[in-house]
Motif scaffolding. Sequence first.
Motif, mmCIF file in Angstrom:
data_model
loop_
_atom_site.group_PDB
_atom_site.id
_atom_site.type_symbol
_atom_site.label_atom_id
_atom_site.label_comp_id
_atom_site.label_asym_id
_atom_site.label_seq_id
_atom_site.Cartn_x
_atom_site.Cartn_y
_atom_site.Cartn_z
ATOM 1 N N GLY A 211 0.814 -1.213 0.000
ATOM 2 C CA GLY A 211 0.000 0.000 0.000
ATOM 3 C C GLY A 211 0.844 1.258 0.000
ATOM 4 O O GLY A 211 0.555 2.218 -0.730
ATOM 5 N N ASN A 212 1.915 1.267 0.801
ATOM 6 C CA ASN A 212 2.800 2.421 0.844
ATOM 7 C C ASN A 212 3.478 2.654 -0.509
ATOM 8 O O ASN A 212 3.588 3.784 -0.982
ATOM 9 N N HIS A 213 3.941 1.574 -1.119
ATOM 10 C CA HIS A 213 4.627 1.690 -2.410
ATOM 11 C C HIS A 213 3.727 2.319 -3.470
ATOM 12 O O HIS A 213 4.132 3.268 -4.153
ATOM 13 N N TRP A 214 2.508 1.810 -3.584
ATOM 14 C CA TRP A 214 1.634 2.299 -4.648
ATOM 15 C C TRP A 214 1.044 3.659 -4.324
ATOM 16 O O TRP A 214 0.743 4.443 -5.227
ATOM 17 N N PHE A 215 0.896 3.989 -3.059
ATOM 18 C CA PHE A 215 0.496 5.349 -2.692
ATOM 19 C C PHE A 215 1.549 6.340 -3.177
ATOM 20 O O PHE A 215 1.233 7.360 -3.812
ATOM 21 N N ARG A 216 2.802 6.046 -2.892
ATOM 22 C CA ARG A 216 3.871 6.960 -3.306
ATOM 23 C C ARG A 216 4.027 6.977 -4.832
ATOM 24 O O ARG A 216 4.328 8.023 -5.412
ATOM 25 N N TRP A 217 3.835 5.846 -5.466
ATOM 26 C CA TRP A 217 3.918 5.788 -6.926
ATOM 27 C C TRP A 217 2.866 6.702 -7.548
ATOM 28 O O TRP A 217 3.157 7.460 -8.483
ATOM 29 N N LEU A 218 1.661 6.644 -7.024
ATOM 30 C CA LEU A 218 0.576 7.483 -7.540
ATOM 31 C C LEU A 218 0.829 8.955 -7.251
ATOM 32 O O LEU A 218 0.546 9.820 -8.090
ATOM 33 N N CYS A 219 1.362 9.266 -6.062
ATOM 34 C CA CYS A 219 1.691 10.660 -5.758
ATOM 35 C C CYS A 219 2.725 11.188 -6.746
ATOM 36 O O CYS A 219 2.596 12.324 -7.245
#
Length: 270
Positions: A211-219
């Motif tokens: 979840g953290n990885h894809w949150f930052r990827w989207l940001c």
Amino acid sequence: MIMVTNSIQTLAANALKERNPDQKAALTQALWVQWQDAKLEISDNAIEHIECAGLPSGLVLVPPDQVPRRRLGSVQGCAAMLHAVAHIEFNAINLALDVVCRFPGMPTAFYNDWLRVAKEEAEHFLLVRTRLRELGFDYGDFPAHNGLWEMARKTTHDLLARMAMVPRMLEARGLDVTPGLQARLLAAGEQQGAALLDIIFRDEVGHVTVGNHWFRWLCKERGLDPVDTFRAMLPQFDAPRHKGEMNKEARSKAGFTEEEMLVLTEYANT
């Protein structure tokens, strides 16, 4: 608009809608196997019409503040606590499947991550349900709440919000409370149930990491600052405020920064 019949979206939606717990877990595990065997495609279309995930027909849902307190001084009390864990894991299957079928256009690695999460959540659910049955109970024997899915409904419109509010906010809470829950089960003599939490805790660190990885990827894709975005979303989605100790070691392993944990602390105190 035509949906590819052998797409991961179609099969994830079928598993998501399934109400029988054993069948849902089996469909989810089969989906992972088919994906690993390269027998499935990724569709460009979303399946957005699913308002309610499939839950057992006999399961009673109540508001979070009306779930009976779980006292661990008896077999029934331990079973009630394990039932709460089983319900979280069952919801987690649905949440991972919903991410797969609702949000198109992401990299292949994104779908691989969430299909793996769904498969592992299914494994967790089956482990806890087996222990419940050994204690003379089953999933659906105790009331439960639907807080996780309610947050999923609030974030159906935006994958960034979903990543922020479900894996990073609600599921990460499990990293904080699991060690204490495990200690309580051990104190009550429920060693087998406590041992299952070792497996669940280990995997959940990985799920929050996803979840953290894809949150930052989207940001990054949207040109947003991750910390500022997370801070703004907490009140926007009426996220529950953090209570009790924060497991900073586990959260750090899962990719949280000190600044992000401070954001959660500040929000809890507002």
